[in-house]
Design an enzyme around this catalytic site. Structure first.
Site, PDB file in Angstrom:
ATOM      1  N   SER A  82      41.709  47.437  37.511  1.00 29.03           N
ATOM      2  CA  SER A  82      41.237  46.427  38.756  1.00 29.03           C
ATOM      3  C   SER A  82      40.158  45.612  38.474  1.00 29.03           C
ATOM      4  CB  SER A  82      40.885  47.354  40.007  1.00 29.03           C
ATOM      5  OG  SER A  82      40.164  46.987  40.989  1.00 29.03           O
ATOM      6  N   TYR A 128      35.018  54.468  43.027  1.00 28.38           N
ATOM      7  CA  TYR A 128      36.149  54.142  42.681  1.00 28.38           C
ATOM      8  C   TYR A 128      36.156  53.299  41.386  1.00 28.38           C
ATOM      9  CZ  TYR A 128      40.152  50.651  42.732  1.00 28.38           C
ATOM     10  OH  TYR A 128      41.318  50.056  42.499  1.00 28.38           O
ATOM     11  N   LYS A 178      37.663  53.650  37.253  1.00 23.94           N
ATOM     12  CA  LYS A 178      38.287  52.691  36.677  1.00 23.94           C
ATOM     13  C   LYS A 178      37.643  52.304  35.194  1.00 23.94           C
ATOM     14  CE  LYS A 178      42.052  52.247  39.207  1.00 23.94           C
ATOM     15  NZ  LYS A 178      43.277  52.478  38.975  1.00 23.94           N
TER      16      LYS A 178
HETATM   17  C1  UD1 Z   1      38.893  45.640  47.798  1.00 26.37           C
HETATM   18  C2  UD1 Z   1      37.905  46.458  47.031  1.00 26.37           C
HETATM   19  C3  UD1 Z   1      38.336  46.553  45.804  1.00 26.37           C
HETATM   20  C4  UD1 Z   1      39.758  47.038  45.254  1.00 26.37           C
HETATM   21  C5  UD1 Z   1      40.517  45.945  46.059  1.00 26.37           C
HETATM   22  C6  UD1 Z   1      41.836  46.749  46.049  1.00 26.37           C
HETATM   23  C7  UD1 Z   1      35.933  46.583  48.235  1.00 26.37           C
HETATM   24  C8  UD1 Z   1      34.422  46.149  48.556  1.00 26.37           C
HETATM   25  N1  UD1 Z   1      36.662  46.145  47.159  1.00 26.37           N
HETATM   26  O1  UD1 Z   1      38.806  44.381  47.073  1.00 26.37           O
HETATM   27  O2  UD1 Z   1      37.353  47.387  44.930  1.00 26.37           O
HETATM   28  O3  UD1 Z   1      40.019  47.059  44.142  1.00 26.37           O
HETATM   29  O4  UD1 Z   1      40.137  46.145  47.503  1.00 26.37           O
HETATM   30  O5  UD1 Z   1      42.254  47.770  46.597  1.00 26.37           O
HETATM   31  O6  UD1 Z   1      36.207  47.428  49.213  1.00 26.37           O
HETATM   32  N2  UD1 Z   1      38.216  41.383  54.779  1.00 26.37           N
HETATM   33  C9  UD1 Z   1      37.896  40.889  56.155  1.00 26.37           C
HETATM   34  N3  UD1 Z   1      38.384  41.717  57.102  1.00 26.37           N
HETATM   35  C10 UD1 Z   1      39.019  43.045  56.876  1.00 26.37           C
HETATM   36  C11 UD1 Z   1      39.207  43.415  55.490  1.00 26.37           C
HETATM   37  C12 UD1 Z   1      38.783  42.498  54.398  1.00 26.37           C
HETATM   38  O7  UD1 Z   1      37.230  39.834  56.420  1.00 26.37           O
HETATM   39  O8  UD1 Z   1      39.608  43.577  57.629  1.00 26.37           O
HETATM   40  C13 UD1 Z   1      37.744  40.394  53.836  1.00 26.37           C
HETATM   41  C14 UD1 Z   1      36.718  40.760  52.679  1.00 26.37           C
HETATM   42  O9  UD1 Z   1      35.393  40.816  53.189  1.00 26.37           O
HETATM   43  C15 UD1 Z   1      37.188  40.190  51.525  1.00 26.37           C
HETATM   44  C16 UD1 Z   1      38.690  39.629  51.747  1.00 26.37           C
HETATM   45  O10 UD1 Z   1      38.843  39.952  53.248  1.00 26.37           O
HETATM   46  O11 UD1 Z   1      36.549  38.906  51.506  1.00 26.37           O
HETATM   47  C17 UD1 Z   1      39.521  40.647  51.034  1.00 26.37           C
HETATM   48  O12 UD1 Z   1      39.182  42.085  51.185  1.00 26.37           O
HETATM   49  P1  UD1 Z   1      40.244  43.161  50.675  1.00 26.37           P
HETATM   50  O13 UD1 Z   1      41.505  42.996  50.930  1.00 26.37           O
HETATM   51  O14 UD1 Z   1      39.531  44.587  51.325  1.00 26.37           O
HETATM   52  O15 UD1 Z   1      39.779  43.205  49.123  1.00 26.37           O
HETATM   53  P2  UD1 Z   1      38.483  43.179  48.069  1.00 26.37           P
HETATM   54  O16 UD1 Z   1      37.299  43.348  48.981  1.00 26.37           O
HETATM   55  O17 UD1 Z   1      38.566  41.725  47.271  1.00 26.37           O
END
Ligand code: UD1
Length: 376
Positions: free
Chosen positions: A146, A170, A174
């Site tokens: 990841s 997590y 990895k």
């Molecule tokens: C997350 C995990 C990462 C993991 C990946 C895949 C965290 C900090 N990181 O990545 O370790 O490998 O998922 O499972 O949890 N966002 C919103 N609203 C939401 C959800 C997300 O605004 O309800 C934003 C987040 O702040 C980010 C983007 O959307 O900017 C993507 O978020 P997400 O899909 O959770 O992925 P990652 O944070 O990149």
């Protein structure tokens, strides 16, 4: 035609990879404990791949096959169990030449409250798998790593050579498995191992028959957004509007799950065709999109409006995470082919046709879920 074992093959990425591999004529054995995967997903994979009806050979083991072609065998089992792993290697008469190791826990928040569980499933599970591969003379492995390994770096785009600095249990698991696999490869030059560092896998198969079905409240943006679009959640919370990005929301590298699935097929081909080696590759598109860009693309592509509210930043998030995917293209001729609009269209096709995902597995025997006929 190669015979391949997929651990966690009934999950989101595993099920899409099964379909890609069946379409290229592979024989597949899946071991999955269904903790975050579904027998129904594989029933649909078999249907999409044109395999014949499922046959139940024992209480924990089902097979669907096409005469003279691909086959899919499903075994309910746990990667921490040597007995279950030995069964998986032996079940179709042996001859498994490679393993795709998807099985693992992946929720960041949960890993902080249940670190032992994460170390046990992700690290002990991999140790057990490697032991079993040793017993069954199999030395080709593709591991689901990841981009979480890169932590909260500001580097854009991120090459594979960037420092590894995970920031939660997590991510530590990895990193530990990558280290373990590197040590194993060093100890015996016969190993062929790919460490595939996924960025943000999203979307679904274009048929809308298979897709992501998270347990409970989705942690990740895309499945959450799909559930808002489908009316299952009221509105999206955008985590932070003050990031140092053009519109103030977090930027990520979203890649279509079918591109990712094809990446696994390519990695397998390269490992099997070339001399033994270790491949460490980023799998991403190389393009970053902000949360609001993703929301707007989803709205425009699907003719919908998504209610959202900007809230506080989520702890542990970073502003930008974008892959440098050039090494994957150079080493295996792979790059993403599907656009953000494809992602939004296919994700919505899945969500709108399956508002409750695959439905609950609980209390239902797996044989009933996959519609298997009992054979003696
Ligand atoms: C997350 C995990 C990462 C993991 C990946 C895949 C965290 C900090 N990181 O990545 O370790 O490998 O998922 O499972 O949890 N966002 C919103 N609203 C939401 C959800 C997300 O605004 O309800 C934003 C987040 O702040 C980010 C983007 O959307 O900017 C993507 O978020 P997400 O899909 O959770 O992925 P990652 O944070 O990149």
């Amino acid at each position: 035609m190669t015979k391949v074992l997929l651990t966690g093959g009934a999950g989101f990425i595993g099920s899409h990879t099964c379909l890609v591999l069946l379409e290229t004529g592979h024989q597949l054995v899946v071991i999955d404990d269904f903790s975050n995967g579904s027998a129904e997903a594989l029933r649909r994979v078999a249907e999409l791949a044109g395999l014949g009806p499922w046959r139940q050979a024992s209480a924990e083991h089902w097979t669907a096959a096409e005469p003279g072609g691909g086959s899919l065998t499903l075994l309910r089992g746990d990667v921490r169990s040597p007995r279950d792993l030995d069964r998986a290697f032996a079940i179709t008469g042996g001859g498994i030449s490679a393993v795709l190791h998807f099985a693992g826990l992946k929720a960041v928040g949960e890993s902080m409250t249940q670190p032992l569980r994460y170390w046990d499933v992700n690290v002990t599970g991999t140790v057990q798998l490697l032991e079993a591969m040793g017993r069954h003379a199999c030395q080709t492995l593709v591991f689901s790593s990841s981009a979480t390994l890169y932590g909260t770096t500001d580097r854009v785009p991120i090459p594979e050579t960037a420092p590894l600095q995970p920031i939660n249990p997590y991510g530590y698991t990895k990193a530990a498995v990558e280290r373990l696999l590197t040590d194993v490869a060093t100890s015996d030059p016969g190993w062929r191992i790919a460490l595939l560092r996924y960025f943000n896998p999203v979307g679904a198969h274009p048929s809308g028959r298979i897709g992501e079905d998270p347990n409970g409240l989705p942690n990740n943006l895309f499945p959450f957004l799909c559930q808002v679009a489908g009316g299952r959640r009221q509105h999206l919370e955008v985590f932070g509007g003050d990031w140092p990005t053009p519109d103030g929301t977090g930027v990520r590298d979203y890649l279509h799950v079918m591109d990712l699935a094809e990446g696994h097929g390519r990695a397998l081909d390269v490992l099997q065709a070339e001399p033994p080696q270790m491949l460490t590759l980023n799998l991403g598109s190389g393009h970053g999109y902000s949360v609001l860009e993703l929301v707007r693309s989803f709205e425009t592509t699907n003719g919908l409006t998504l209610p959202y509210a900007v809230v506080e930043r989520r702890p542990g998030d970073s502003a930008v995470s974008v892959a440098d995917p050039r090494e994957a293209e150079r080493r295996m001729g792979w790059r993403t082919r599907r656009s953000l609009a494809d992602i939004c269209r296919d994700g919505w096709a899945w969500q709108s046709a399956n508002p409750q995902g695959y439905g609950s597995n609980e209390g239902q025997p797996t044989g009933a879920l996959i519609g298997a006929q009992q054979v003696s």
